[in-house]
Design an enzyme around this catalytic site. Structure first.
Site, short mmCIF file in Angstrom:
data_model
loop_
_atom_site.label_atom_id
_atom_site.label_comp_id
_atom_site.label_asym_id
_atom_site.label_seq_id
_atom_site.Cartn_x
_atom_site.Cartn_y
_atom_site.Cartn_z
NE ARG A 50 -2.83 -1.33 3.36
CZ ARG A 50 -3.80 -1.38 3.75
NH1 ARG A 50 -4.02 -0.12 4.85
NH2 ARG A 50 -2.99 -2.49 5.47
CE1 TYR A 75 4.69 -7.31 14.37
CE2 TYR A 75 5.50 -6.31 16.59
CZ TYR A 75 4.90 -7.78 15.62
OH TYR A 75 4.50 -8.51 16.57
CE1 TYR A 110 36.37 22.17 -11.53
CE2 TYR A 110 34.45 22.59 -12.82
CZ TYR A 110 35.00 21.79 -13.26
OH TYR A 110 35.30 20.11 -13.56
CB ALA A 160 33.53 48.58 -10.12
C1 UD1 Z 1 -0.90 -8.18 13.49
C2 UD1 Z 1 -0.89 -9.97 14.78
C3 UD1 Z 1 -2.30 -8.86 15.14
C4 UD1 Z 1 -2.42 -7.10 15.72
C5 UD1 Z 1 -1.91 -6.61 14.61
C6 UD1 Z 1 -1.26 -4.95 15.16
C7 UD1 Z 1 -0.64 -11.71 14.40
C8 UD1 Z 1 -0.51 -13.33 13.81
N1 UD1 Z 1 -1.85 -10.85 14.24
O1 UD1 Z 1 -1.38 -8.42 12.96
O2 UD1 Z 1 -3.40 -8.92 16.15
O3 UD1 Z 1 -3.42 -6.47 16.26
O4 UD1 Z 1 -0.59 -7.15 13.69
O5 UD1 Z 1 -0.47 -4.01 13.93
O6 UD1 Z 1 0.53 -11.12 14.50
N2 UD1 Z 1 5.32 -9.76 9.00
C9 UD1 Z 1 6.49 -10.59 8.57
N3 UD1 Z 1 6.67 -11.86 8.08
C10 UD1 Z 1 4.84 -12.32 8.16
C11 UD1 Z 1 3.98 -11.42 9.01
C12 UD1 Z 1 4.36 -10.53 8.96
O7 UD1 Z 1 7.37 -10.14 9.29
O8 UD1 Z 1 5.12 -13.64 7.86
C13 UD1 Z 1 5.31 -8.38 9.48
C14 UD1 Z 1 5.20 -7.29 8.78
O9 UD1 Z 1 5.18 -6.84 8.39
C15 UD1 Z 1 4.39 -6.49 9.82
C16 UD1 Z 1 4.24 -6.84 11.05
O10 UD1 Z 1 4.59 -8.20 10.57
O11 UD1 Z 1 5.37 -5.58 9.68
C17 UD1 Z 1 2.62 -7.73 11.64
O12 UD1 Z 1 2.48 -8.31 10.15
P1 UD1 Z 1 0.45 -8.02 9.71
O13 UD1 Z 1 0.44 -9.90 8.50
O14 UD1 Z 1 0.50 -6.19 8.83
O15 UD1 Z 1 -0.04 -8.52 10.96
P2 UD1 Z 1 -1.04 -7.77 11.12
O16 UD1 Z 1 -1.97 -8.39 9.81
O17 UD1 Z 1 -1.54 -6.42 10.57
#
Ligand code: UD1
Ligand code: CA
Length: 453
Positions: free
Chosen positions: A15, A100, A385, A421
């Protein structure tokens, strides 16, 4: 206790609509991931682990010298799977703090409290209560208020969706417990992912205490998914920086119209007008006044200096009581001594402007050393220069350079010397001499201008 900070940064961030990995997008001039690492590195004995996936090479390159241990998650199978990628490099005796890369405003104080919970063997969970909890994992508590589980929005019942307390995702867990629980996760859920959040119910089943903690401010745990959220957090962060400045005694014409992308250190009674941007390390000593719409980068501005509007100042030093602008450009290596003046439409690069000397109008000074009390007339250019090499110009104390002169370097103009000048000076001028280097004026009487037929 040793602390292993595991920051998740493998997601794509589609996004953002950008080829740049999400965590490299900047807040206050610094990648979001950099903010997270900085907050965590202030914790004692923190070893940093970062889980990368999308744009892994770019992320690694940007943080090449950061001492981070990288864990590659080549396929994003969920937050539980992501944390598991970092675990092999972490000792059983450590506490794991999960952060994160796209939650940049988390504060060290909050993390300290959370890790203290895990250090005592419990699971520390950071939660917030939101007006609109849609999309987040809900915190499920029993009738005694004890946390029982986290249920993801997509897996939640209507009744569970009514819960407004949500999971921030940030938690601290003893490593040994994570190593036990993560292999037990299943992807049998609405998203087919290995949810880190499922370990909460496992902790409860194993009799491990789950202690929920709230951050001082909800902005600490706000994540960035798009540029609108990033811009919102930028404003929140800038407001915090502006408040800290004002609390420290700095006068801001409007705290909402100031951007700091780095570290701004101010003395007493500093005033900053609207629309200014400070980048890198900037020091403003006592009594400095910064006019409207200035950009100042990696520079030191001495006591009592007035920088008038619309200047661009980079890697420069301005000593006390000097004055700059309006509309001046100080490029890297510009060094203004006490009381020097650089005025409108002047550019100074890698040059010393001596004490009390004036460079007031429409001038370029590059690779020059100007002594004290010299006057550089309007339109003076140091021709430094030749298209290949750079050469120096030296101008002595009290010299007077007449308007619209070109000083062809290497060249020197002695102390007390005068340049007429409109001169093009190619030979050194000794102390006290007058150099006149221009075509002689010829007046032709009876001259008739051409007339139209
Ligand atoms: C997650 C939480 C949710 C919480 C929310 C807060 C889980 C299952 N859910 O949901 O409870 O309310 O965050 O924002 O944990 N990421 C990875 N690898 C992956 C998946 C995710 O690095 O395989 C990273 C993403 O880049 C992101 C973060 O983890 O920065 C969160 O992942 P995302 O898939 O956005 O989790 P949410 O669905 O938002
Ligand atoms: Ca998210």
């Amino acid at each position: 206790m040793s602390l292993a900070v595991v920051t998740l940064a493998a997601g794509k961030g589609s996004r953002m609509k950008s080829p740049l990995p999400k965590v490299l997008h900047t807040l206050a001039g610094k990648p979001m991931l950099g903010h997270v690492l900085a907050a965590a590195s202030a914790l004692p004995e923190a070893a940093q682990h970062v889980v990368i996936g999308h744009g892994a090479e770019q992320v690694k390159a940007m943080f090449a010298d950061s001492g981070v241990t990288w864990a590659l998650q080549s396929e994003q199978k969920g937050t539980g799977h992501a944390v598991a990628q970092a675990l092999p490099a972490i000792a059983d005796t450590a506490v794991v703090l999960v952060l994160y890369g796209d939650v940049p405003l988390i504060r060290t104080e909050t993390l300290e409290k959370l890790t203290a919970i895990a250090a005592s063997g419990a699971l520390g969970l950071l939660t917030v209560t939101l007006e609109d909890p849609a999309g987040y994992g809900r915190i499920i508590r029993n009738s005694n208020g004890a946390v029982q589980a986290i249920v993801e929005h997509k897996d939640a019942t209507e009744a569970q969706r009514a819960v407004q307390e949500v999971n921030t995702g940030i938690m601290a867990v003893p490593a040994a417990l994570l190593k036990k629980w993560l292999p037990l996760l299943s992807a049998d859920n609405a998203q087919g992912e290995y949810y880190l959040t499922d370990i909460i119910a496992m902790a409860v089943a194993d009799g491990v205490v789950v202690e929920a903690l709230q951050p001082a401010s909800a902005s600490e745990v706000e994540g960035v998914n798009d540029r609108i959220q990033l811009a919102r957090l930028e404003r929140i962060y800038q407001a915090q920086l502006a408040e800290a400045l004002m609390a420290g005694g700095v006068a801001l014409a409007d705290p909402a119209r100031l951007d700091i992308r780095g570290t701004l250190t101010c003395g007493q009674d500093v005033f900053i007008d609207v629309g200014c941007i400070f980048e890198g390390d900037v020091v403003l000593e006592d009594g400095v006044r910064i006019g409207a719409y200035n950009v100042v980068r990696n520079s030191r501005i001495g006591a009592g200096v007035e920088v008038e509007s619309f200047c661009h100042i980079e890697d420069a030093r301005v000593a006390a009581a000097a004055s700059v602008g309006p509309y001046a450009r100080l490029r890297p290596g510009a060094d203004l001594a006490e009381g020097a003046r650089v005025g409108n439409f002047c550019e100074v690069k890698k040059s010393v402007i001596g004490r009390g000397s004036k460079v007031n109008h429409l001038t370029y000074i590059g690779d020059a050393v100007i002594g004290e009390g010299a006057n550089i007339g309007a339109g003076t250019i140091t021709c430094n220069y030749d298209g290949v090499n750079k050469f120096r110009t030296e101008i002595g104390d009290g010299a007077f350079i007449g308007s619209n002169s070109s000083l062809v370097a290497p060249v020197s103009v002695g102390a007390g010397a005068t340049v007429a000048a409109g001169s093009v000076v190619t030979k050194d001028v000794a102390d006290g001499e007058l150099a006149v280097a221009r075509g002689k004026q010829r007046n032709i009487s009876g001259w008739q201008r051409p007339v139209k037929d």
